[in-house]
Scaffold this motif. Structure first.
Motif, PDB file in Angstrom:
ATOM      1  N   VAL A  87      -7.029  -2.273  -3.263  1.00 55.81           N
ATOM      2  CA  VAL A  87      -5.827  -2.508  -4.065  1.00 55.81           C
ATOM      3  C   VAL A  87      -6.170  -2.509  -5.555  1.00 55.81           C
ATOM      4  N   ALA A  88      -7.308  -3.093  -5.892  1.00 52.42           N
ATOM      5  CA  ALA A  88      -7.728  -3.121  -7.299  1.00 52.42           C
ATOM      6  C   ALA A  88      -7.929  -1.713  -7.837  1.00 52.42           C
ATOM      7  N   GLY A  89      -8.313  -0.781  -6.959  1.00 50.75           N
ATOM      8  CA  GLY A  89      -8.528   0.599  -7.353  1.00 50.75           C
ATOM      9  C   GLY A  89      -7.261   1.293  -7.825  1.00 50.75           C
ATOM     10  N   LEU A  90      -6.111   0.686  -7.542  1.00 52.71           N
ATOM     11  CA  LEU A  90      -4.845   1.246  -8.023  1.00 52.71           C
ATOM     12  C   LEU A  90      -4.690   1.051  -9.528  1.00 52.71           C
ATOM     13  N   GLY A  91      -5.442   0.095 -10.059  1.00 55.09           N
ATOM     14  CA  GLY A  91      -5.335  -0.189 -11.492  1.00 55.09           C
ATOM     15  C   GLY A  91      -4.019  -0.829 -11.874  1.00 55.09           C
ATOM     16  N   TYR A  94      -0.075  -5.813 -10.897  1.00 50.70           N
ATOM     17  CA  TYR A  94       1.008  -6.441 -10.143  1.00 50.70           C
ATOM     18  C   TYR A  94       0.863  -6.265  -8.637  1.00 50.70           C
ATOM     19  N   SER A  95      -0.069  -5.425  -8.189  1.00 47.79           N
ATOM     20  CA  SER A  95      -0.336  -5.253  -6.767  1.00 47.79           C
ATOM     21  C   SER A  95      -1.515  -6.139  -6.370  1.00 47.79           C
ATOM     22  N   ALA A  96      -1.491  -6.646  -5.130  1.00 45.83           N
ATOM     23  CA  ALA A  96      -2.539  -7.585  -4.718  1.00 45.83           C
ATOM     24  C   ALA A  96      -2.679  -7.593  -3.203  1.00 45.83           C
ATOM     25  N   TYR A  97      -3.858  -8.041  -2.746  1.00 42.41           N
ATOM     26  CA  TYR A  97      -4.118  -8.274  -1.329  1.00 42.41           C
ATOM     27  C   TYR A  97      -4.259  -9.768  -1.115  1.00 42.41           C
ATOM     28  N   SER A 348      -2.649 -11.269   7.171  1.00 38.07           N
ATOM     29  CA  SER A 348      -2.829 -11.040   5.738  1.00 38.07           C
ATOM     30  C   SER A 348      -1.625 -10.256   5.214  1.00 38.07           C
ATOM     31  N   ALA A 349      -1.633  -9.896   3.935  1.00 42.97           N
ATOM     32  CA  ALA A 349      -0.476  -9.193   3.381  1.00 42.97           C
ATOM     33  C   ALA A 349      -0.858  -8.405   2.137  1.00 42.97           C
ATOM     34  N   LEU A 350      -0.033  -7.423   1.822  1.00 42.72           N
ATOM     35  CA  LEU A 350      -0.165  -6.635   0.598  1.00 42.72           C
ATOM     36  C   LEU A 350       1.062  -6.834  -0.268  1.00 42.72           C
ATOM     37  N   LYS A 351       0.845  -6.893  -1.572  1.00 45.45           N
ATOM     38  CA  LYS A 351       1.949  -6.810  -2.524  1.00 45.45           C
ATOM     39  C   LYS A 351       1.743  -5.537  -3.329  1.00 45.45           C
TER      40      LYS A 351
END
Length: 409
Positions: A87-91, A94-97, A348-351
């Protein structure tokens, strides 16, 4: 922008990541985005991000770690940071795991049986700290001595620097009567201090108002929460009963909240019309409308700054596009995107960021913000202050000056 379907010039503290949550006891649903069903199976397709090359290299790294790393290895931590890394690779900040535990705590913290300490906060991505914007005077944080401008640096001894604001809020909230230990850098002393604060139900103060001289109404909105629309309606009605002839709405340092709340508040000011819309990567569009013909006909000024974000910008965009008021202050933050939550099968979840917001005229303000009609900076001595005396508040005084001119026409 937070919704259930859904650097900068500024006069306050520079904030790179703003996601406002009321850390109080409220019976509300998840504010950070929509919840979506699980993918039931893991299928590798031609366009999958998980390539053979990635798997091969990950296996090589795994063998090096197992063969040479000195300390014990926590398999769960390895897996967790692998997912976080994707997810961090998206840069995208506001997105998170979220791990199962983090997600459970986050969702629990938003249920009515879990209480907080009565503060409105922002996350400062530059420092990693949590900035206290407004400690409610009836809240336990204020009683303990925490003030606006203070920075929460640790919770129960753990740094908040690398944590998502949702996770931070979840840790601060808990069962009523329990206590949380916060390490706080205080603006007044320029030193860190440890506070032990009791969690309890606190009234949500999102709207304050008063009638200034010359029959000018002033309404300050600290965030767009579930209760804010009703509080705003009451404030407008009360000021009109007191003889208000012009209105100033202050959205400075308001980082956003529930988009449907902003929609309801705009509905009080505008007749039936398009207020904003979202559009996802496939071009799917969702519109937000004012639903009746009631409108505000008195002179209006809107105060904004670099910390006015998300739903504040949706509100400002409609005021600007329909030319119902004059915007005064500095360029807004520029957050015009939507996040949604995707629960996963293991708990778990993704934002993820899934759409952009547009003003009625089709302008996307993300990364740009909304420029004021009249640009006014605060005096240098107050640019990092969250509590500016009215007589020193150059933005407010300019708004009053503009309203007086409009009221005389």
């Amino acid at each position: 922008m937070d919704g259930k379907k859904q650097n900068k010039k500024g006069t306050g503290v520079k904030v790179a990541l703003i996601a406002i949550f009321m850390i109080i006891c409220l019976g509300v649903g998840f504010i950070g985005g929509s919840l979506y069903p699980l993918f039931q199976t893991s299928i590798f397709t031609k366009d999958s991000l998980i390539t053979d090359q990635l798997l091969s290299k990950a296996n090589v790294i795994s063998q090096y770690i197992k063969s040479f790393y000195l300390e014990d290895i926590d398999q769960e931590e390895i897996e967790s940071y692998t997912y976080r890394g994707m997810v961090a690779g998206l840069g995208d900040p506001y997105s998170a795991y979220y791990t199962k535990d983090e997600y459970e705590k986050m969702m629990e913290s938003l249920e009515g049986s879990y209480c907080g300490i009565g503060v409105l906060c922002q996350k400062d991505e530059e420092t990693g700290d949590v900035i206290v914007l407004n400690p409610f005077k009836k809240g336990s944080a204020y009683e303990a001595g925490i003030r606006a401008g203070d920075r929460i640096t640790k919770i129960e001894g753990e740094s908040v620097k690398d944590q998502d604001l949702n996770s931070i809020v979840a840790q601060i909230k808990g069962e009523e009567g329990t206590k949380v230990t916060l390490t706080v850098y205080q603006q007044s002393t320029e030193k860190e201090k440890e506070f032990i604060v009791e969690r309890r139900e606190t009234e949500n103060e999102t709207v304050t108002y008063e009638l200034l001289s010359d029959k000018i109404g002033y309404i300050q909105v600290s965030e767009f929460d579930e209760v804010t629309a009703n509080q705003f309606e009451e404030a407008v009605n009360e000021l009109e009963e007191q003889g208000m002839e012009g209105l100033i709405i202050d959205l400075r340092n308001n980082g956003g909240g529930v988009v449907t709340t902003a929609q309801k508040m705009l509905d009080r000011l505008l007749p039936k019309c398009l207020l904003a819309y979202t559009e996802d990567k496939n071009g799917t569009r969702e519109e937000y409308w004012a639903e009746d013909d009631e409108k505000f006909t008195k002179p209006l000024v809107l105060l904004v700054n670099g910390q006015s974000a998300s739903a504040s910008e949706l509100f400002s965009g409609a005021v600007r596009d329909y030319e119902i008021g004059t915007i005064v202050g500095t360029t807004t933050f520029g957050k015009g995107i939507v996040q949604s939550i995707y629960p996963l099968k293991d708990g778990s979840a993704l934002k993820l960021t899934v759409a952009k917001y547009y003003t009625p005229n089709g302008v996307c303000i993300h990364g740009k913000g909304i420029e004021p009609d009249v640009e006014v900076e605060l005096p240098k001595a107050f640019r990092n202050s969250l509590d500016v005396p009215k007589e020193k508040d150059t933005q407010l005084q300019k708004g009053i000056e503009i309203l007086k001119e409009k009221m005389q026409k």
